[in-house]
Design an enzyme around this catalytic site. Structure first.
Site, PDB file in Angstrom:
ATOM      1  N   ASP A 176      -6.247  23.528  59.410  1.00  0.00           N
ATOM      2  CA  ASP A 176      -7.595  24.007  59.113  1.00  0.00           C
ATOM      3  C   ASP A 176      -7.952  25.141  60.057  1.00  0.00           C
ATOM      4  O   ASP A 176      -7.193  25.465  60.986  1.00  0.00           O
ATOM      5  CB  ASP A 176      -8.610  22.864  59.247  1.00  0.00           C
ATOM      6  CG  ASP A 176      -9.759  22.974  58.249  1.00  0.00           C
ATOM      7  OD1 ASP A 176     -10.184  24.114  57.959  1.00  0.00           O
ATOM      8  OD2 ASP A 176     -10.232  21.932  57.757  1.00  0.00           O
ATOM      9  N   GLU A 184     -12.791  18.593  50.534  1.00  0.00           N
ATOM     10  CA  GLU A 184     -12.917  18.391  51.973  1.00  0.00           C
ATOM     11  C   GLU A 184     -14.307  18.758  52.456  1.00  0.00           C
ATOM     12  O   GLU A 184     -14.873  18.092  53.346  1.00  0.00           O
ATOM     13  CB  GLU A 184     -11.866  19.232  52.708  1.00  0.00           C
ATOM     14  CG  GLU A 184     -11.770  18.950  54.210  1.00  0.00           C
ATOM     15  CD  GLU A 184     -12.662  19.846  55.065  1.00  0.00           C
ATOM     16  OE1 GLU A 184     -12.684  19.657  56.303  1.00  0.00           O
ATOM     17  OE2 GLU A 184     -13.342  20.744  54.525  1.00  0.00           O
ATOM     18  N   GLU A 185     -14.873  19.825  51.893  1.00  0.00           N
ATOM     19  CA  GLU A 185     -16.156  20.340  52.373  1.00  0.00           C
ATOM     20  C   GLU A 185     -17.327  19.414  52.074  1.00  0.00           C
ATOM     21  O   GLU A 185     -18.427  19.622  52.584  1.00  0.00           O
ATOM     22  CB  GLU A 185     -16.425  21.720  51.774  1.00  0.00           C
ATOM     23  CG  GLU A 185     -15.468  22.821  52.237  1.00  0.00           C
ATOM     24  CD  GLU A 185     -15.680  23.246  53.684  1.00  0.00           C
ATOM     25  OE1 GLU A 185     -16.580  22.681  54.341  1.00  0.00           O
ATOM     26  OE2 GLU A 185     -14.957  24.140  54.148  1.00  0.00           O
TER      27      GLU A 185
END
Length: 343
Positions: A223, A200-201
């Protein structure tokens, strides 16, 4: 909080989330009907139902580094970041270099201020200026460390007053919320897929692949979000506040939440007296942005845990906000088949 502690202290840079995946698989054993891992590394846990297909996504990866260079003479390591860092937060930190022969503790160093020129003092700190010292001769470092070995920041998990603090709460706290909600879930009609996503990052990659495979009607990303309720920040810039409840996101840089889902979550929170706050995040995004665009599209929303000091080793979340997130997600999964998604 023992599970959250394990998740926080474990290592998992983008593309190397295997340690987190093992913890999640263990935690969900006996809770869901089946678990699979796709080729990208997403862990997909299925809790079968006859109602709408729902994806709940929380990312396993944390910001970190790969070793990009090894100084043959003195063993100092240079780093390639994977994820977004503020270099100011890295100076004088400890890291762990994850090698095939076992972990090595290292120290992030920089040229001492005592010998900087006046011009050097004026320059902004860059990641390229930093290096890792593992305290070993160059020859031994070359034997143990390889280019591409993952590097994570070192920090222990702690309870600080009413808060919990540690590295990688972004987004291990989201993973924790998803697991706890599935454990508490009783009656549900929805066909539920909990996806512990990867990468995701570095661009919502795991969520994109898994959502294409599952093709959900509804997507919920879990999140952290910014809680800037701190000195020097004006009220209109604070995004969220700690201790004021789970945040129901309206928009961020990656997605705009489905208004029907937002209304339904607000209604549930008020019915069940779950503390909540509304969130608009001007920069940044979540897995919802990838899920929203899968195949024919999906109705998405993000439930956020307000967190101070995001992308540092002292990320801090309020215990009450974490509990509120678990309660609201559990209630949503039990009743999401009632949500009106007509536009």
């Amino acid at each position: 909080m023992e599970l959250l502690k394990r998740l926080s202290e474990a290592a998992g840079v983008p593309g190397r989330e295997e340690e987190i995946r093992r913890i999640v698989r263990e935690a969900l054993s006996g809770v869901v009907d089946e678990i699979q891992v796709d080729l990208l590394g997403n862990l997909i846990a299925h809790k079968k139902g006859t109602g709408p297909k729902v994806v709940v996504a929380a990312h396993m990866d944390e910001i970190g580094f790969f070793v990009s260079h090894i100084d043959e003479e003195n063993g100092f390591l240079r780093l390639e970041p994977v994820g977004g860092f503020d270099p100011r937060t890295l100076i004088a930190s400890r890291v762990v270099v994850h090698t095939e022969k076992g972990p090595l503790l290292g120290l992030i160093g920089i040229k001492p201020i005592h010998i900087l020129t006046e011009e050097e003092k004026k320059k902004e700190i860059r990641i390229q200026d930093l290096f890792v010292d593992v305290g070993l001769p160059g020859k031994e470092v070359k034997e143990r460390v390889r280019i591409g070995d993952p590097v994570t920041l070192y920090q222990t998990f702690a309870e600080v007053g009413e808060l919990v603090s540690g590295k990688a709460l972004d987004d291990r706290v989201g993973v924790y919320v998803g697991i706890e909600a599935l454990r508490r879930l009783k009656n549900h009609e929805a066909d539920i897929y909990f996806v512990a996503t990867v990468q995701e990052e570095v661009g919502l990659r795991g969520a994109r692949a898994s959502a294409f495979q599952i093709a959900p009607e509804i997507g919920v990303a879990l999140d952290t979000t910014l809680a800037c309720d701190m000195p020097g920040v004006q009220p209109h810039e604070q995004i969220t506040k700690l201790g004021k409840g789970v945040a129901i996101k309206l928009k961020d840089s990656a997605s705009i939440s489905h208004p029907g889902l937002v209304r339904f979550l607000v209604k549930l929170a008020e019915e069940k007296n779950i503390p909540y706050q509304m969130e608009i995040l001007p920069r940044g995004g979540t897995d919802a942005g990838a899920i929203q665009l899968a195949r024919e599209g999906a109705a998405v929303v993000t439930l956020s845990v307000p967190t101070r000091y995001v992308h540092t080793v002292v990320e801090a979340s309020h215990k009450k906000d974490i509990e509120a997130a678990i309660q609201l997600l559990t209630a949503f999964l039990e009743r999401c088949h009632e949500a009106d998604l007509r536009l």
